[in-house]
Design a protein around this motif. Structure first.
Motif, PDB file in Angstrom:
ATOM      1  N   GLN A   8       0.857  -1.184   0.000  1.00  0.00           N
ATOM      2  CA  GLN A   8       0.000   0.000   0.000  1.00  0.00           C
ATOM      3  C   GLN A   8       0.896   1.237   0.000  1.00  0.00           C
ATOM      4  O   GLN A   8       2.063   1.165   0.357  1.00  0.00           O
ATOM      5  N   ALA A   9       0.360   2.368  -0.387  1.00  0.00           N
ATOM      6  CA  ALA A   9       1.161   3.586  -0.563  1.00  0.00           C
ATOM      7  C   ALA A   9       1.697   4.167   0.747  1.00  0.00           C
ATOM      8  O   ALA A   9       2.793   4.698   0.785  1.00  0.00           O
ATOM      9  N   ALA A  10       0.942   4.088   1.815  1.00  0.00           N
ATOM     10  CA  ALA A  10       1.335   4.768   3.056  1.00  0.00           C
ATOM     11  C   ALA A  10       1.886   3.799   4.097  1.00  0.00           C
ATOM     12  O   ALA A  10       1.593   2.611   4.070  1.00  0.00           O
ATOM     13  N   ARG A  11       2.699   4.320   4.985  1.00  0.00           N
ATOM     14  CA  ARG A  11       3.186   3.536   6.116  1.00  0.00           C
ATOM     15  C   ARG A  11       2.097   3.508   7.172  1.00  0.00           C
ATOM     16  O   ARG A  11       1.252   4.381   7.243  1.00  0.00           O
ATOM     17  N   ALA A  12       2.129   2.484   8.007  1.00  0.00           N
ATOM     18  CA  ALA A  12       1.177   2.364   9.107  1.00  0.00           C
ATOM     19  C   ALA A  12       1.977   2.141  10.386  1.00  0.00           C
ATOM     20  O   ALA A  12       3.169   1.859  10.341  1.00  0.00           O
ATOM     21  N   PHE A  13       1.301   2.262  11.513  1.00  0.00           N
ATOM     22  CA  PHE A  13       1.978   2.133  12.797  1.00  0.00           C
ATOM     23  C   PHE A  13       1.191   1.214  13.718  1.00  0.00           C
ATOM     24  O   PHE A  13      -0.038   1.253  13.736  1.00  0.00           O
ATOM     25  N   THR A  14       1.903   0.384  14.466  1.00  0.00           N
ATOM     26  CA  THR A  14       1.272  -0.461  15.468  1.00  0.00           C
ATOM     27  C   THR A  14       0.873   0.409  16.654  1.00  0.00           C
ATOM     28  O   THR A  14       1.273   1.574  16.739  1.00  0.00           O
ATOM     29  N   THR A  15       0.127  -0.156  17.578  1.00  0.00           N
ATOM     30  CA  THR A  15      -0.247   0.603  18.772  1.00  0.00           C
ATOM     31  C   THR A  15       0.976   0.950  19.615  1.00  0.00           C
ATOM     32  O   THR A  15       0.954   1.902  20.380  1.00  0.00           O
ATOM     33  N   ALA A  16       2.059   0.183  19.436  1.00  0.00           N
ATOM     34  CA  ALA A  16       3.302   0.469  20.159  1.00  0.00           C
ATOM     35  C   ALA A  16       4.143   1.527  19.448  1.00  0.00           C
ATOM     36  O   ALA A  16       5.180   1.938  19.947  1.00  0.00           O
ATOM     37  N   GLY A  17       3.708   1.957  18.237  1.00  0.00           N
ATOM     38  CA  GLY A  17       4.440   2.988  17.516  1.00  0.00           C
ATOM     39  C   GLY A  17       5.419   2.476  16.477  1.00  0.00           C
ATOM     40  O   GLY A  17       6.097   3.269  15.832  1.00  0.00           O
ATOM     41  N   ASP A  18       5.535   1.160  16.306  1.00  0.00           N
ATOM     42  CA  ASP A  18       6.435   0.608  15.292  1.00  0.00           C
ATOM     43  C   ASP A  18       5.808   0.770  13.908  1.00  0.00           C
ATOM     44  O   ASP A  18       4.619   0.542  13.722  1.00  0.00           O
ATOM     45  N   SER A  19       6.608   1.178  12.914  1.00  0.00           N
ATOM     46  CA  SER A  19       6.066   1.369  11.578  1.00  0.00           C
ATOM     47  C   SER A  19       6.192   0.098  10.749  1.00  0.00           C
ATOM     48  O   SER A  19       7.069  -0.727  10.977  1.00  0.00           O
ATOM     49  N   TYR A  20       5.278  -0.044   9.799  1.00  0.00           N
ATOM     50  CA  TYR A  20       5.323  -1.165   8.867  1.00  0.00           C
ATOM     51  C   TYR A  20       4.627  -0.765   7.572  1.00  0.00           C
ATOM     52  O   TYR A  20       3.937   0.256   7.526  1.00  0.00           O
ATOM     53  N   THR A  21       4.839  -1.524   6.516  1.00  0.00           N
ATOM     54  CA  THR A  21       4.187  -1.278   5.235  1.00  0.00           C
ATOM     55  C   THR A  21       3.057  -2.274   5.065  1.00  0.00           C
ATOM     56  O   THR A  21       3.306  -3.468   4.945  1.00  0.00           O
ATOM     57  N   PRO A  22       1.806  -1.819   5.065  1.00  0.00           N
ATOM     58  CA  PRO A  22       0.685  -2.739   4.861  1.00  0.00           C
ATOM     59  C   PRO A  22       0.744  -3.311   3.440  1.00  0.00           C
ATOM     60  O   PRO A  22       1.195  -2.644   2.523  1.00  0.00           O
ATOM     61  N   ALA A  23       0.298  -4.533   3.290  1.00  0.00           N
ATOM     62  CA  ALA A  23       0.280  -5.163   1.974  1.00  0.00           C
ATOM     63  C   ALA A  23      -0.976  -5.991   1.828  1.00  0.00           C
ATOM     64  O   ALA A  23      -1.497  -6.528   2.800  1.00  0.00           O
ATOM     65  N   GLY A  24      -1.458  -6.083   0.621  1.00  0.00           N
ATOM     66  CA  GLY A  24      -2.607  -6.915   0.311  1.00  0.00           C
ATOM     67  C   GLY A  24      -2.200  -7.913  -0.755  1.00  0.00           C
ATOM     68  O   GLY A  24      -1.093  -7.856  -1.269  1.00  0.00           O
ATOM     69  N   GLY A  25      -3.074  -8.807  -1.099  1.00  0.00           N
ATOM     70  CA  GLY A  25      -2.778  -9.785  -2.132  1.00  0.00           C
ATOM     71  C   GLY A  25      -3.475 -11.087  -1.847  1.00  0.00           C
ATOM     72  O   GLY A  25      -4.285 -11.186  -0.923  1.00  0.00           O
ATOM     73  N   ASP A  26      -3.144 -12.088  -2.626  1.00  0.00           N
ATOM     74  CA  ASP A  26      -3.811 -13.376  -2.481  1.00  0.00           C
ATOM     75  C   ASP A  26      -2.945 -14.435  -1.817  1.00  0.00           C
ATOM     76  O   ASP A  26      -3.214 -15.619  -1.911  1.00  0.00           O
TER      77      ASP A  26
END
Length: 61
Positions: free
Chosen positions: A22-40
């Motif tokens: 996905q285009a944007a970064r996301a953050f866990t509730t603890a503040g760690d960032s990750y890149t969300p991904a979709g697919g099959d």
């Protein structure tokens, strides 16, 4: 949703082509960032029992 630990190089090379980042970064509730991904991709995982609820990816199905 659950976050996995880093994938091994071999597993990453198999899974990566099946994911769509996905285009944007996301953050866990603890503040760690990750890149969300979709697919099959469907993966087999082992759920940890620690308080952080980390899962370990075993293999792609």
């Amino acid at each position: 949703m659950a976050l996995s630990q880093r994938l091994t190089t071999a597993l990453s090379s198999v899974v990566a082509p099946r994911l769509v980042p996905q285009a944007a970064r996301a953050f866990t509730t603890a503040g760690d960032s990750y890149t969300p991904a979709g697919g099959d991709a469907v993966v087999e995982v082992v759920a940890g029992t620690t308080r952080h609820a980390v899962v370990t990816v075993v293999r792609l199905r």
